[in-house]
Design an enzyme around this catalytic site. Structure first.
Site, PDB file in Angstrom:
ATOM      1  N   TYR A   1       0.840  -1.199   0.000  1.00  0.00           N
ATOM      2  CA  TYR A   1       0.000   0.000   0.000  1.00  0.00           C
ATOM      3  C   TYR A   1       0.878   1.254   0.000  1.00  0.00           C
ATOM      4  CZ  TYR A   1      -3.351   3.518   1.615  1.00  0.00           C
ATOM      5  OH  TYR A   1      -4.125   4.656   1.739  1.00  0.00           O
TER       6      TYR A   1
ATOM      7  N   LYS B   1       1.387   4.444  -2.831  1.00  0.00           N
ATOM      8  CA  LYS B   1       1.171   5.853  -2.508  1.00  0.00           C
ATOM      9  C   LYS B   1       2.428   6.686  -2.790  1.00  0.00           C
ATOM     10  CE  LYS B   1      -3.067   5.301  -1.509  1.00  0.00           C
ATOM     11  NZ  LYS B   1      -4.098   5.846  -2.437  1.00  0.00           N
TER      12      LYS B   1
END
Length: 355
Positions: free
Chosen positions: A234, A238
């Site tokens: 994740y 980002k």
């Protein structure tokens, strides 16, 4: 309270006014003030206070000028806003991942401001409160499929017109150690969280360039600046989202500087991604924001017709500069903090839309 005091301490308006009153004000103002102050602190400490105010004023002024110049640079050194070119009731905004989380709130917020919202998601239908909103049109679309994105873009353009605002919001997450990640999990999270940005920009931005008008919003995260386990995939997406934003901004500057770009970095918010983890996050000393706070900030940014970088993390904005710190210091901070989310306590669904 602490944040208010900190803001005041580094506000050149506040410290400058105090410094002026204590050193440069007319005698009939300065002398009574110093006499009053001398009842509580010694002359030596008053001198120290004045020295401290000078430092705070200098730091605050530097920060203010830096913020001003950064904001100007993020708008391609254009002083004026493009707001006069937008007719909001006739503007079209595309929101990916619009059925839940930030996406749902953004769609409803933009609709309440009179914009026409094109809501994209993989679900069969929108929540009922969105279905009844005449300003919101729904398109079922898998954002990891470039053909599906192109077909949806063509449908929107033929049925409604060319969107002037693109919100790349769709995102998913899961917890896993790197060595335990499955190839399908990695492909899925990168497909939703970053590859989709390439597909949507390719589908919608050319029309913005042709009209020299538009705004692309990239929903990143504070994870763009700090990578932690067990959410490394994740965090990686980002970081990529921030890099994508920077690259897109650079390319648009050369061909259509009127088009705005904004990258949004929220901290933890009360969405599906932290379900069951709120207390754990609070114990780590971090804030959990209401998702409406993030949605309102994004809508305000769009309506200002200005580009920029929104770091929505009260008390933790300094994390945005962590990678510029010496490695020994930044690694010490990250290692001391430990994992905020425990792998054994949460399993995020790959199909879920999170912010």
């Amino acid at each position: 309270m602490a944040s208010t005091v900190t803001k005041a301490a580094f506000s050149p308006v506040v410290t400058g006014a105090l410094l002026l009153a204590l050193t440069k004000a007319p005698p009939n103002v300065r002398e009574p003030l110093l006499q009053q102050l001398s009842q509580y602190v010694s002359a030596e400490n008053i001198t120290r206070i004045i020295t401290g105010l000078k430092w705070l004023f200098g730091l605050g002024l530097t920060g203010t000028v830096n913020t001003f110049l950064s904001e100007l640079a993020q708008n391609n050194w254009r002083w004026s806003s493009e707001k006069h070119r937008y007719d909001w009731p006739n503007e079209i905004v595309v929101v990916t991942g619009a059925a839940s989380g930030f996406g749902r709130l953004l769609a409803l917020d933009f609709a309440s401001h009179g914009l026409r919202v094109m809501a994209l998601d993989v679900h069969d239908s929108l929540p009922k409160d969105m279905q009844s909103n005449s300003r919101i049109s729904y398109y079922k679309c898998d954002v990891t499929d470039s053909d599906a994105i192109n077909a949806t873009a063509q449908a929107i353009q033929s049925q409604h017109g060319h969107p002037s605002i693109l919100i790349n919001n769709a995102g998913i997450g899961f917890t896993s150690r790197i060595v335990d990640c499955k190839p399908k999990q990695i492909q899925k999270i990168f497909g939703v969280n970053i590859m989709s940005h390439y597909y949507t920009v390719a589908a919608f931005v050319p029309a913005m360039i042709a009209r020299r008008k538009g705004h692309v919003i990239t929903i990143a995260s504070m994870a763009s600046f700090v990578t932690s386990s067990p959410i490394v995939p994740y965090c990686n997406t980002k970081v990529a989202a921030l890099s994508f934003h920077e690259g897109l901004t650079s390319e648009l500057r050369a061909v259509a500087p009127e088009i705005k770009t904004t990258c949004v970095h929220p901290t933890w918010a009360r969405t599906a991604i932290i379900q069951g983890q709120e207390e754990q996050i609070k114990k780590a000393g971090m804030n959990v924001l209401e998702p409406q706070v993030i949605a309102d900030a994004i809508v305000k940014q769009v309506l200002s017709a200005r580009g920029g970088q929104l770091i929505i993390a009260p008390g933790f904005t300094w994390l945005a500069n962590l990678r510029a710190w010496p490695w020994w210091l930044s690694s010490f901070i990250t290692s001391r903090s430990g994992p905020v989310i425990e792998e054994d306590e949460v399993k995020l669904p790959l199909a879920g839309k999170v912010a």
